[in-house]
Enzyme design. Structure first.
Site, PDB file in Angstrom:
ATOM      1  N   LYS A 116     -19.580  38.200   8.587  1.00  0.00           N
ATOM      2  CA  LYS A 116     -18.810  37.550   7.289  1.00  0.00           C
ATOM      3  C   LYS A 116     -19.593  37.503   6.581  1.00  0.00           C
ATOM      4  CE  LYS A 116     -13.947  35.728   5.892  1.00  0.00           C
ATOM      5  NZ  LYS A 116     -15.092  34.289   4.978  1.00  0.00           N
ATOM      6  N   LYS A 200      -3.772  41.154  13.275  1.00  0.00           N
ATOM      7  CA  LYS A 200      -2.888  40.405  14.996  1.00  0.00           C
ATOM      8  C   LYS A 200      -2.147  38.594  14.659  1.00  0.00           C
ATOM      9  CE  LYS A 200      -4.951  37.461  18.736  1.00  0.00           C
ATOM     10  NZ  LYS A 200      -4.587  36.405  17.994  1.00  0.00           N
ATOM     11  N   LYS A 203      -2.540  32.378  15.451  1.00  0.00           N
ATOM     12  CA  LYS A 203      -2.016  30.611  14.819  1.00  0.00           C
ATOM     13  C   LYS A 203      -2.317  30.795  13.645  1.00  0.00           C
ATOM     14  CE  LYS A 203      -1.290  28.695  19.947  1.00  0.00           C
ATOM     15  NZ  LYS A 203      -2.359  29.611  19.116  1.00  0.00           N
TER      16      LYS A 203
END
Ligand code: ATP
Length: 334
Positions: A116, A200, A203
């Site tokens: 990234k 997905k 949390k």
């Protein structure tokens, strides 16, 4: 006995994905004969992603109450908070000293963070903590301290179990046969639930449907699931539909087939969402009541966790860590 270990990171409020993907199957497995189950609240792991102490504390309480509300019997299993077991952090160091850096370089979570950065044109290690890099070693310590032989995981975690095997093998080679080599029990029947944004459910993405929100809130959240613009009467695709994927996790084969047929027949998205709310609520409502009662008495949960860790340490962690310390040339503190 088969030793099965499951942890949930205390990084936020538990969600439908944690329930369907980890909690429900783990509780079912713990009721099978010949299984010794280890459940832990992974609060050391949470620190990799969350630097908000109040959030970690709240999450610890919520996840503990969730396990209990979902039917975990604390007298029949080992149930503890990771940071209540200092031997885990100690073993983490012993394993750090046998873990190959080159192996850790290949860990998915670390590589994804590096990639990234590369795609954003910044320094490849920018913003990446050594904690993220070392995460597979801590996970190996969680597993190896109990010589857990089965670790139920999703496909994305298989690599970490292989690393734990590698570290265990290397340790055994240097210091004698102390560790059982753990195996991944890949849960292919368990789907990864998508979140409100289609990624997905996680949390740390803040895209979740918390497991125990009141029904009115559940309705609001489900109304927010992204759908396409097809109108009532137009056939809908079940493939790639977050709504259908979540429905399946709370339905039997017959109910899922009926819902798929309704999609084909052009059920409106509003109606489909109402059906989904009812389907989830049917399973969750009784547990939600227990959850609320448990959350009203945090001191009871705290006492239970401390007791669980104390018993587990006396039985396993402290003596085993003593033997491991001695094996590498340190003083046995047990
Ligand atoms: P975090 O973002 O902090 O990693 P998470 O919500 O993605 O949290 P974990 O606490 O890392 O989940 O995972 C706990 C368990 O829940 C694991 O067994 C994992 O496979 C399962 N799980 C997590 N998210 C999902 C999901 N979306 N669908 C199915 N299972 C899931």
């Amino acid at each position: 006995a088969l030793r099965v270990l499951t942890g949930i990171t205390t990084s936020g409020t538990p969600h439908l994905g944690n329930y369907a993907g980890a909690i429900r199957p783990a509780i079912a497995a713990s009721r099978m004969p010949g299984v010794e189950s280890f459940y832990f609240l992974a609060d050391y792991h949470a620190l990799i992603k969350v630097q908000d102490p109040a959030r970690v504390q709240r999450s610890t309480l919520e996840i503990a109450a969730t396990w209990l509300a979902c039917g975990l019997d604390p007298a029949a299993v080992w149930f503890y908070r990771q940071s209540d077991v200092p031997e885990i952090a100690e073993l983490n160091w012993l394993l750090t000293c046998v873990a190959g850096k080159g192996i850790l370089n290949r860990a998915h979570a670390y590589k994804a963070a590096v990639d990234k950065n590369a795609s954003e044109g910044v320094d490849e290690d920018a913003g990446i903590s050594a904690g993220l890099f070392m995460y597979p070693v801590l996970m190996a310590a969680d597993i190896l301290l109990f010589n857990a032989n089965k670790v139920p995981v999703g496909r994305d975690q298989v690599q970490h179990i292989e690393m734990a095997r590698d570290f265990a093998q290397r340790f055994n080679h240097l210091y004698g046969e102390h560790f059982v080599l753990p195996e991944a029990a890949i849960e292919d029947s368990v789907a990864t639930l998508p979140g409100l944004d289609g990624r997905k459910m996680s949390k740390s993405y803040d895209n979740t449907i918390p497991l125990f929100v009141p029904k009115s809130e559940l309705k609001k959240l489900i109304a927010g699931i992204v759908t396409d613009s097809r109108l009532p009467g137009e056939a809908k695709d079940t493939e790639g539909s977050a709504l259908m994927d979540i429905f399946r996790a709370f339905a039997n084969a017959e109910e899922s087939a009926a819902m798929a047929e309704a999609f084909k027949q052009g059920i409106g998205w509003g109606d489909a969402k109402t059906k989904l709310v009812e389907q989830i609520d049917r399973e969750v409502a009784p547990m939600r009541e227990r959850y609320e009662a448990l959350m009203a008495k945090p001191q009871d949960i705290e006492a239970l966790l401390r007791d669980g860790a104390a018993r587990m340490r006396a039985q396993y962690a402290t003596p085993f860590m003593g033997a491991l310390r001695e094996a590498v040339g340190l003083r046995d503190l047990s």
